[in-house]
Each structure stands twice: as C-alpha cells, then as structure tokens.
Design an enzyme around this catalytic site. Structure first.
Site, short mmCIF file in Angstrom:
data_model
loop_
_atom_site.label_atom_id
_atom_site.label_comp_id
_atom_site.label_asym_id
_atom_site.label_seq_id
_atom_site.Cartn_x
_atom_site.Cartn_y
_atom_site.Cartn_z
N ASN A 9 37.54 37.86 56.32
CA ASN A 9 37.11 39.14 56.89
C ASN A 9 35.75 38.91 57.55
OD1 ASN A 9 36.29 41.73 57.43
ND2 ASN A 9 36.06 42.34 55.29
N TRP A 10 35.74 38.86 58.87
CA TRP A 10 34.49 38.54 59.59
C TRP A 10 33.53 39.73 59.62
CZ3 TRP A 10 36.06 35.42 64.65
CH2 TRP A 10 36.77 34.28 64.28
N LYS A 11 33.97 40.88 59.21
CA LYS A 11 33.14 42.09 59.25
C LYS A 11 32.50 42.26 60.63
CE LYS A 11 32.46 41.61 54.33
NZ LYS A 11 31.75 42.00 53.14
N HIS A 99 39.06 48.88 52.81
CA HIS A 99 37.99 48.00 52.33
C HIS A 99 36.89 48.86 51.72
CE1 HIS A 99 34.68 45.16 52.30
NE2 HIS A 99 35.59 44.20 52.34
N GLU A 101 33.80 48.78 51.90
CA GLU A 101 32.72 49.18 52.82
C GLU A 101 33.13 50.38 53.65
OE1 GLU A 101 32.10 45.30 54.47
OE2 GLU A 101 31.20 44.64 52.58
N GLU A 171 39.18 43.87 44.83
CA GLU A 171 37.81 43.50 45.19
C GLU A 171 36.83 44.38 44.42
OE1 GLU A 171 37.62 41.48 49.24
OE2 GLU A 171 37.56 43.62 49.64
N GLY A 177 29.74 40.54 48.53
CA GLY A 177 28.50 40.24 49.25
C GLY A 177 27.29 40.12 48.34
N SER A 216 32.70 37.53 46.74
CA SER A 216 31.89 36.30 46.66
C SER A 216 32.73 35.05 46.34
CB SER A 216 30.74 36.47 45.67
OG SER A 216 29.89 37.52 46.09
N GLY A 237 34.63 37.11 52.52
CA GLY A 237 33.68 37.68 53.48
C GLY A 237 32.70 36.61 53.94
N GLY A 238 31.54 36.56 53.30
CA GLY A 238 30.45 35.67 53.72
C GLY A 238 30.88 34.23 53.99
C1 PEP Z 1 34.94 41.14 51.57
O1 PEP Z 1 34.32 41.54 52.51
O2 PEP Z 1 36.10 41.54 51.41
C2 PEP Z 1 34.30 40.20 50.64
C3 PEP Z 1 34.96 39.87 49.57
O3 PEP Z 1 33.05 39.75 50.97
P1 PEP Z 1 32.24 38.55 50.24
O4 PEP Z 1 33.18 37.37 50.13
O5 PEP Z 1 31.07 38.27 51.10
O6 PEP Z 1 31.86 39.05 48.88
#
Ligand code: PEP
Length: 254
Positions: A9-11, A99, A101, A171, A177, A216, A237-238
């Site tokens: 997920n590039w956000k 999601h 966010e 999640e 994050g 994460s 994500g990251g």
């Molecule tokens: C996400 O955005 O779904 C996510 C899990 O982010 P991260 O891996 O940065 O925690």
C-alpha cells in the site's frame, strides 16, 4: 490451499517517475525470483495519480494492481471520488476497502465499508477489506468484539460465494506505521478468531478466505508472521516504498 498474498500500500507516496521505477523494480524482482515468488500473489496499490503509469509497467507480468479506495456508485456528482468502473478501466482488479486511515481521517464507517465491498464484488473486482482495533480498544479488552462487529457490519449481505472472492486484512491500528508489530502469537490469535467468526457467519467457505496481517511488516519480521497457520500474507505500508525491502518481504521464508 490459500495462496499467500503480499500487497504493498503506497499510500500518498510517489511521483509518476518514482512510481514507474518502483513498479518496474518490483515486477523485475518478482520475475527473477528463482526461489519463487511464483507460489505467492504480489499486489501493488499506488495512489490514483500513478495507477495508469504503474498499470503500464505491470502489463503482461504477474504482479496485480489495486486501488487504495473507490466510491460505491458507478458515476455521478461525487467531486473528488473515483468509481469502480474507472479503476477497472485503468487495469485494477482489486481495491483496498476500509483502511484504518480512511476510517480515522475520512470518517469511513462499517456501513460505508459494506457498500464498497458489495459494489466492488458487483463490479467483478476483488476487495481487500481492512479491519482492526485501536490501542484503546485492545487495552479495554475489546479487540475481539470490535473486529467481530467490523466483520458483521462490513460484510453484511455477503453470500458465502461472495466471501470466497474477498481478501481480509487484519491490521491492528496500533501497529500501523508505528514500528510496533503485533507478535506472531497475537496476530495468529486474532486471525484464528476472525476465521472462527467467518465460519459462524458463512460456514465452511471461511477456511478458504485469505486473511492478511498488516502493521509494520518488515523484512526482519515477515518470516515469523508467515509461519502462523492462519496468516495468509501481508499488507505492507512503509516497507513497500523501496523495492529491496518489499521484495525481501515477497520472498518470505516460512
Ligand atoms: C498499512 O498501511 O496498511 C500498513 C500496514 O502500514 P505499515 O506497514 O507502515 O504499518
């Protein structure tokens, strides 16, 4: 047999040039994997602005394209929104729905998530449906009931056949994050609980639904997470913003 899925997920990251370069590197990395990304499904979810460019880079390869959100209506006066037929047209077969966010910053409720899930299936696309508790909910001992409520409301009116076409992502909000990953044991406990709830609501198809873990996920923790029997992949994500770390996650060794 649940084929593992690793989704990035590039956000709200990547210009067009950066998006093309990252998509190309991931595609090439997956194609090269002698140790096989073949038994796993790899998905990239760039921002809307980069979808067409990334679709071009992925064309003819094995990596799938997802959007990070969609509206449930096909078209109309919804300024700033993007519809499922538009996403399909650009080459997306999947959409991330609900999601945390979007729940947190855009007021997305379980009822909205449900509309999007049903619309995504109707459009012939596959939703990746995100659920998970906040830190306060976990500390209050409410994590299982929160996730059960999100499942019941978010997947309302779904048929057992429809269930087989969705992917779930557990999640925990406190792990997204933050660098704070759920331990493999905590993640497994929640995945097993989710599968049990699905079985109660939908019967035997629950055993075939892929449930990803997100929060994460990094190169150094993916192997232990993927060793858990009910964890079928990762929503990243990251660590998906650089090809090297994402490809290491794709090449997890359970
Ligand atoms: C996400 O955005 O779904 C996510 C899990 O982010 P991260 O891996 O940065 O925690």
């Amino acid at each position: 047999m649940r084929r593992p899925v690793i989704a990035g997920n590039w956000k709200m990251h990547k210009t067009l040039a950066e998006a093309r370069a990252l998509a190309r590197a991931v595609r090439n990395g997956c194609a090269e994997s002698a140790d096989g990304a073949a038994d796993r499904e790899v998905v990239l979810a760039p921002p809307f602005t980069a979808l067409a460019a990334v679709a071009g880079e992925l064309e003819g390869g094995a990596v799938s394209l997802a959007a990070q959100n969609a509206h449930w209506e096909d078209k109309g006066a919804f300024t700033g929104e993007v519809s499922l037929p538009m996403l399909k047209d650009v080459g997306c077969g999947m959409v991330i729905v609900g999601h945390s966010e979007r729940r947190q910053y855009c007021g997305e409720t379980d009822a909205v998530v449900n509309r999007k899930v049903l619309a995504t299936l109707k459009a012939g696309m596959q939703p990746i449906v995100c659920i998970g508790e906040t830190l306060a909910e976990r500390e209050a001992g409410r994590h299982e009931s929160v996730v059960a409520e999100q499942l019941a409301a978010g997947l309302a009116n779904l048929t057992p056949g429809g269930l087989l076409r969705i992917i779930l992502a557990y999640e925990p909000v406190w792990a997204i994050g933050t660098g704070r990953t759920a331990s493999p044991e905590i993640a497994q406990e929640m995945h097993a609980c989710i599968r049990k709830r699905l079985a109660e609501g939908f019967g035997t198809s629950a055993g075939e639904v892929r449930i990803l873990y997100g929060g994460s996920v990094k190169p150094d923790n993916v192997d232990a997470l993927m060793r858990q029997p009910d964890i079928d992949g990762a929503l990243v994500g990251g660590a998906c913003l650089e090809a090297e770390s994402f490809l290491r996650i794709v090449r997890f060794q359970p």
